[in-house]
Design an enzyme around this catalytic site. Structure first.
Site, PDB file in Angstrom:
ATOM      1  N   LYS A  30       0.864  -1.189   0.000  1.00  0.00           N
ATOM      2  CA  LYS A  30       0.000   0.000   0.000  1.00  0.00           C
ATOM      3  C   LYS A  30       0.898   1.235   0.000  1.00  0.00           C
ATOM      4  CE  LYS A  30      -4.490   0.975   0.462  1.00  0.00           C
ATOM      5  NZ  LYS A  30      -5.657   0.244  -0.032  1.00  0.00           N
ATOM      6  N   GLY A  59     -26.438   1.877   1.519  1.00  0.00           N
ATOM      7  CA  GLY A  59     -25.543   2.522   0.572  1.00  0.00           C
ATOM      8  C   GLY A  59     -25.906   2.167  -0.856  1.00  0.00           C
ATOM      9  N   GLY A  98     -24.440   3.693  -3.588  1.00  0.00           N
ATOM     10  CA  GLY A  98     -23.421   4.378  -4.392  1.00  0.00           C
ATOM     11  C   GLY A  98     -23.012   3.511  -5.568  1.00  0.00           C
ATOM     12  N   VAL A 111     -21.098   0.768  -5.932  1.00  0.00           N
ATOM     13  CA  VAL A 111     -21.268  -0.683  -5.820  1.00  0.00           C
ATOM     14  C   VAL A 111     -22.704  -1.031  -5.420  1.00  0.00           C
ATOM     15  CG1 VAL A 111     -20.467  -2.809  -4.720  1.00  0.00           C
ATOM     16  CG2 VAL A 111     -18.853  -0.952  -5.122  1.00  0.00           C
TER      17      VAL A 111
HETATM   18  P1  NAD Z   1     -19.547   5.191  -3.028  1.00  0.00           P
HETATM   19  O1  NAD Z   1     -18.950   6.373  -2.346  1.00  0.00           O
HETATM   20  O2  NAD Z   1     -19.888   5.286  -4.466  1.00  0.00           O
HETATM   21  O3  NAD Z   1     -20.880   4.734  -2.266  1.00  0.00           O
HETATM   22  C1  NAD Z   1     -21.034   4.759  -0.906  1.00  0.00           C
HETATM   23  C2  NAD Z   1     -22.435   5.268  -0.633  1.00  0.00           C
HETATM   24  O4  NAD Z   1     -22.700   5.171   0.772  1.00  0.00           O
HETATM   25  C3  NAD Z   1     -22.643   6.718  -1.023  1.00  0.00           C
HETATM   26  O5  NAD Z   1     -23.752   6.833  -1.892  1.00  0.00           O
HETATM   27  C4  NAD Z   1     -22.896   7.417   0.324  1.00  0.00           C
HETATM   28  O6  NAD Z   1     -23.829   8.491   0.208  1.00  0.00           O
HETATM   29  C5  NAD Z   1     -23.458   6.293   1.165  1.00  0.00           C
HETATM   30  N1  NAD Z   1     -23.320   6.474   2.589  1.00  0.00           N
HETATM   31  C6  NAD Z   1     -22.318   7.034   3.301  1.00  0.00           C
HETATM   32  N2  NAD Z   1     -22.608   7.020   4.604  1.00  0.00           N
HETATM   33  C7  NAD Z   1     -23.793   6.406   4.742  1.00  0.00           C
HETATM   34  C8  NAD Z   1     -24.612   6.068   5.849  1.00  0.00           C
HETATM   35  N3  NAD Z   1     -24.253   6.367   7.097  1.00  0.00           N
HETATM   36  N4  NAD Z   1     -25.767   5.427   5.626  1.00  0.00           N
HETATM   37  C9  NAD Z   1     -26.158   5.125   4.366  1.00  0.00           C
HETATM   38  N5  NAD Z   1     -25.428   5.429   3.285  1.00  0.00           N
HETATM   39  C10 NAD Z   1     -24.257   6.059   3.462  1.00  0.00           C
HETATM   40  O7  NAD Z   1     -18.535   3.994  -2.739  1.00  0.00           O
HETATM   41  P2  NAD Z   1     -18.512   2.575  -3.440  1.00  0.00           P
HETATM   42  O8  NAD Z   1     -17.430   2.565  -4.446  1.00  0.00           O
HETATM   43  O9  NAD Z   1     -19.894   2.179  -3.843  1.00  0.00           O
HETATM   44  O10 NAD Z   1     -18.001   1.653  -2.249  1.00  0.00           O
HETATM   45  C11 NAD Z   1     -18.889   1.229  -1.205  1.00  0.00           C
HETATM   46  C12 NAD Z   1     -18.115   0.430  -0.186  1.00  0.00           C
HETATM   47  O11 NAD Z   1     -17.518  -0.713  -0.828  1.00  0.00           O
HETATM   48  C13 NAD Z   1     -16.962   1.170   0.472  1.00  0.00           C
HETATM   49  O12 NAD Z   1     -16.823   0.717   1.806  1.00  0.00           O
HETATM   50  C14 NAD Z   1     -15.755   0.718  -0.337  1.00  0.00           C
HETATM   51  O13 NAD Z   1     -14.551   0.817   0.395  1.00  0.00           O
HETATM   52  C15 NAD Z   1     -16.119  -0.715  -0.624  1.00  0.00           C
HETATM   53  N6  NAD Z   1     -15.457  -1.270  -1.814  1.00  0.00           N
HETATM   54  C16 NAD Z   1     -15.698  -0.744  -3.040  1.00  0.00           C
HETATM   55  C17 NAD Z   1     -15.079  -1.300  -4.160  1.00  0.00           C
HETATM   56  C18 NAD Z   1     -15.352  -0.747  -5.532  1.00  0.00           C
HETATM   57  O14 NAD Z   1     -15.098  -1.440  -6.511  1.00  0.00           O
HETATM   58  N7  NAD Z   1     -15.871   0.470  -5.672  1.00  0.00           N
HETATM   59  C19 NAD Z   1     -14.222  -2.410  -4.018  1.00  0.00           C
HETATM   60  C20 NAD Z   1     -14.005  -2.944  -2.747  1.00  0.00           C
HETATM   61  C21 NAD Z   1     -14.639  -2.363  -1.649  1.00  0.00           C
END
Ligand code: NAD
Length: 367
Positions: free
Chosen positions: A79, A179, A181, A183
């Site tokens: 990292k 969430g 977002g 994913v």
């Molecule tokens: P993102 O920022 O697009 O989505 C996260 C969503 O969670 C946002 O829409 C945000 O408004 C919402 N959120 C934040 N706080 C909240 C709460 N208290 N209650 C409800 N909703 C809330 O991120 P993402 O890329 O979709 O990733 C989501 C999770 O998956 C993260 O923990 C990330 O580390 C993990 N992750 C993502 C990937 C990837 O490919 N994007 C890979 C591995 C792990």
């Protein structure tokens, strides 16, 4: 102090990167390269102290060793962190200076995007080194990993349903998804394609409304998500949502989502097991993102990526079996799977080293 910490965590190498002209203060931690070069994202964060940055990079790089090992990749864990405010301190020089440090490691560390970093920053890193993933698609990058992570999460879910209920009928069960977002919304689409009942919440009301209007979900309040009577709770937002305040409220018997670091403490993982709740370990479930970028290393191919995601189903199946036969919580079973793979592959590669040339102390969680 720093050497004592590194000795405890078993890291192979920690590099401090400084460039006065570019204002670069960064640390690259290579935890373990037994399986292959150390792959792990670059994070930019306004750490309050240098010690905080050291602790974070050591913890995150160790997490990547486990994640990459469970995912079945020929990659170790590493990292990078840049100490700085992503909204203020970014520049071409900063990322090019960082790229030169990455290059100086001759491929032992391969960098990728993480918190605070975007594809434009990676373009600058790419000008100085080829040991970078997550560049723009025009340079052979794989693009947004979220649909892959969502598809991988579905594979993890199917393995959990199979283990718990003896069927993989996703549409028969109900889901509380926290969430919507990148994913979360993709995962919800996959659930709804199979006709599942989905409750959704997000701090972004527009995203929730879209899930209601376009995908036929039922909206619930931010805190209400823990009380929903659903078969599966799927954390796809923040870490730490499985904690002493929430686990008495969650009725679901399966927990499977994409968020990192879902368990606030190991004790919560132990307690979920005691209560008969099947927790699908986060870093095994959400490996789709890292699997996807790993393919950039030998030339990206979308079909191959989708096939690779299917492996998550088998990985989770093995974790649940280890948990059952060795009578350990699933989060520990995932760690064991990773450690066994590193140990056996290490012995094949370095037979003279006996223990695979690696050493594990304590355990990790998340990345
Ligand atoms: P993102 O920022 O697009 O989505 C996260 C969503 O969670 C946002 O829409 C945000 O408004 C919402 N959120 C934040 N706080 C909240 C709460 N208290 N209650 C409800 N909703 C809330 O991120 P993402 O890329 O979709 O990733 C989501 C999770 O998956 C993260 O923990 C990330 O580390 C993990 N992750 C993502 C990937 C990837 O490919 N994007 C890979 C591995 C792990």
């Amino acid at each position: 102090m720093i050497f004592e910490t590194i000795a405890k965590t078993g890291h192979e190498e920690v590099v401090f990167c400084h460039n006065k002209d570019a204002g670069l203060k960064a640390i690259i931690a290579i935890h373990n390269t037994v399986l292959g070069p150390a792959l792990g994202g670059l994070r930019m964060w306004p750490y309050k102290t240098e010690q905080e940055a050291v602790n974070d990079v050591l913890r995150l790089s160790r997490g990547m060793t486990y994640k990459n090992a469970v995912a079945g990749l020929n990659l170790g864990g590493g990292k990078g962190v840049i100490i700085g405010d992503p909204s203020r301190d970014k520049s071409e020089a900063l990322f090019r200076a960082f790229g030169r440090f990455v290059n100086s490691l001759n491929g032992r560390y391969i960098t990728a995007e993480d918190v605070g970093i975007d594809v434009n920053d990676m373009e600058y890193v790419f000008r100085e080194t080829e040991y970078v993933t997550g560049v723009h698609q025009v340079h052979g990058g794989s693009g947004d990993p979220s649909p892959f992570t969502a598809f991988g999460t579905l594979q993890g879910l199917m393995a959990a349903l199979q283990f718990k209920h003896g069927n993989e009928d996703v549409g028969k069960y109900s889901y509380a998804v926290q969430g919507a977002g990148h994913v979360g919304s993709e995962f919800i689409k996959l659930l709804r394609e199979q006709g599942a009942k989905v409750f959704v919440t997000d701090i972004n009301k527009d995203l929730v409304q879209r899930c209601v209007d376009e995908l036929g979900c039922e909206a619930v309040g931010l805190d209400e998500i823990y009380d929903v009577d659903a078969d599966v709770y799927s954390p796809c937002a923040l870490g730490g949502t499985l904690n002493a305040q929430t686990i008495d409220r969650i009725k679901a018997k399966i927990i499977c989502g994409a968020a990192n670091n879902q368990l606030a403490t190991d004790a919560i993982g132990d307690e979920l097991t005691r209560r008969g709740v099947l927790y699908a370990p986060d870093y095994a479930v959400n490996a789709g993102g890292v699997m996807n970028i790993s393919l950039e290393i030998d030339g990206y191919n979308r079909e191959r990526a989708m096939r690779m995601m299917r492996q998550i189903y088998y990985n989770l199946g093995r974790i649940f079996e280890i948990s059952k036969t060795e009578n350990v919580p699933t989060y520990l079973a995932a760690d064991r799977l990773a450690e066994e793979r590193i140990s056996i592959i290490g012995r094949i590669k370095l037979p003279h080293m006996g223990n695979g040339g690696t050493r594990f102390q304590g355990r990790m969680r998340g990345q």
